[in-house]
Enzyme design. Structure first.
Site, PDB file in Angstrom:
ATOM      1  N   THR A   1      -5.642  -1.216   7.131  1.00 41.40           N
ATOM      2  CA  THR A   1      -5.692  -2.666   7.265  1.00 41.40           C
ATOM      3  C   THR A   1      -7.056  -3.112   7.783  1.00 41.40           C
ATOM      4  OG1 THR A   1      -4.732  -2.459   9.488  1.00 41.40           O
ATOM      5  CG2 THR A   1      -3.214  -2.890   7.662  1.00 41.40           C
TER       6      THR A   1
ATOM      7  N   LYS B   1       0.833  -1.216   0.000  1.00 47.33           N
ATOM      8  CA  LYS B   1       0.000   0.000   0.000  1.00 47.33           C
ATOM      9  C   LYS B   1       0.861   1.256   0.000  1.00 47.33           C
ATOM     10  CE  LYS B   1      -2.343  -1.356   3.672  1.00 47.33           C
ATOM     11  NZ  LYS B   1      -1.843  -2.766   3.767  1.00 47.33           N
ATOM     12  N   THR B   2       1.880   1.297   0.849  1.00 45.18           N
ATOM     13  CA  THR B   2       2.770   2.460   0.881  1.00 45.18           C
ATOM     14  C   THR B   2       3.517   2.606  -0.439  1.00 45.18           C
ATOM     15  OG1 THR B   2       3.052   2.227   3.276  1.00 45.18           O
ATOM     16  CG2 THR B   2       4.675   3.565   2.107  1.00 45.18           C
TER      17      THR B   2
ATOM     18  N   ARG C   1       6.558  -8.113   1.743  1.00 45.33           N
ATOM     19  CA  ARG C   1       7.420  -7.578   2.796  1.00 45.33           C
ATOM     20  C   ARG C   1       8.150  -8.702   3.520  1.00 45.33           C
ATOM     21  NH1 ARG C   1       4.328  -4.128   7.000  1.00 45.33           N
ATOM     22  NH2 ARG C   1       4.304  -2.649   5.270  1.00 45.33           N
TER      23      ARG C   1
ATOM     24  N   ASP D   1      -1.259   6.743   6.258  1.00 44.69           N
ATOM     25  CA  ASP D   1      -1.276   5.325   6.578  1.00 44.69           C
ATOM     26  C   ASP D   1      -2.156   5.073   7.799  1.00 44.69           C
ATOM     27  OD1 ASP D   1      -0.637   2.677   6.298  1.00 44.69           O
ATOM     28  OD2 ASP D   1       1.335   2.828   7.239  1.00 44.69           O
TER      29      ASP D   1
END
Length: 342
Positions: A161, A67-68, A220, A112
């Site tokens: 999230t 997402k980032t 990640r 975020d």
């Protein structure tokens, strides 16, 4: 005088540099999420043709899926600056007002964990997203006055999230909403291949596949495991090349098993199976049994165990599924209330 830097600061800067290098910088470089990528490309291309900022974008999904990175790509492909913030950092309407009023025309604002913003800030954001304006209250009580403040047009990219915690008025103001899905092993292998090239380490296909299978569908985690494999190869192997044996040895050293379960995952699973005969057992009781906070078990461990079919959730508590016993190599407990609620 020579300038000295603290070793910890230098290490942090090096880590940040590596993290930045591993992130793709365009939608073409981004692996996976093919449908979302196509939708974003159309959104950005239309905005570019019309000479306006792109519509506000909401990205939802589990941690670690990009997402980032996608927010950074939105700014890069729009050729606009990027401002980073987070929901927990915006605890007052004044915090948001200061942030919004400092934006330049067309700037991309990334927030975020947007669902963790203060309610007063959320309400201010409604007007800012829709009309590029906020109202500043001056004074208190009967003499309070509302002063409108015009904002430069901007694009908000929100990441969450837990999209269910977003109020409907906020969710409805996003022009585009995307949900990111977990990655397939083939996609993660491509992520590992690209990251290995950036890190300057040779990883054969069989070793990339092993890392991908242990990465829980999350890029990640794949990158983190690759870096541990690289470290192992540097210390115990050939340095610039990591073999399949290095992958097995490194991940075994860090307690990551063949399907990606780590020490805490197995501790929760074994407590559920051994101490509570497969359940059902309450979340708090399970957390106490493994010495962790309930929030950690619920948000970090439980989603993956449920997704792979090792744990079930019932009105009476958590239960172990047959696959959990098979993975641990244990016989299913006789007389267990495993399926009482199914």
């Amino acid at each position: 005088m020579p300038e000295f830097h603290d070793a910890g600061e230098v290490a942090d800067e090096a880590e940040l540099a590596i993290e930045g290098a591993l992130r793709p910088h365009s939608l073409d470089e981004f692996v996976g999420q093919q449908k979302v990528r196509g939708q974003l490309k159309l959104l950005l291309d239309a905005a570019r043709i019309q000479g306006r900022p792109a519509d506000h974008i909401l990205l939802s999904g589990p941690p670690g899926l990009g997402k980032t990175t996608l927010a950074m790509i939105v700014a890069h492909e729009s050729e606009r600056p990027l401002r980073l913030s987070s929901g927990p950092a915006i605890q007052h309407a004044g915090d948001l007002a200061a942030l919004l009023s400092s934006l330049t025309p067309g700037e991309v604002l990334f927030i975020d964990e947007i669902h963790r913003m203060a309610r007063s800030a959320e309400e201010m954001l409604y007007l800012a997203m829709e009309d590029f304006r906020i109202d500043i209250m001056v004074g208190k009580g009967a003499g309070a006055t509302s002063i409108p403040l015009e904002l430069a047009p901007f694009t908000l990219v929100g990441a969450t999230t837990r999209s269910g915690l977003l109020p409907n008025p906020l969710r409805d103001r996003f022009g585009f909403t995307a949900h990111l899905e977990y990655y397939e092993s083939e996609e993660l292998e491509r992520v590992v291949a690209r990251s290995a090239l950036v890190l300057g380490v040779q990883v054969p296909s069989i070793a990339r596949d092993e890392i991908a299978r242990r990465s829980r569908g999350t890029p990640r985690i794949a990158n983190r495991l690759l870096r541990r494999v690289r470290d192992y190869a540097l210390v115990h192997g050939e340095g610039s090349a990591a073999s399949a044996g290095d992958v097995h040895a490194a991940l075994d050293l860090y307690d990551v098993d063949r399907i990606g379960l780590d020490r805490l995952d197995r501790a929760v699973l074994e407590a559920l199976v051994r101490k509570f005969r497969g359940g059902p057992v309450g979340l708090s009781t399970l957390a106490v049994a493994v010495g962790e906070e309930p929030e950690t078990v619920e948000s970090v461990v439980e989603p993956y165990l449920v997704r792979i079919g090792f744990m079930g959730r019932t009105p009476r508590g958590r239960i172990a599924m047959p696959e959990a016993y098979q993975h641990l190599g244990l016989p299913q407990a006789t007389g267990s209330p495993l399926f009482d609620d199914l």
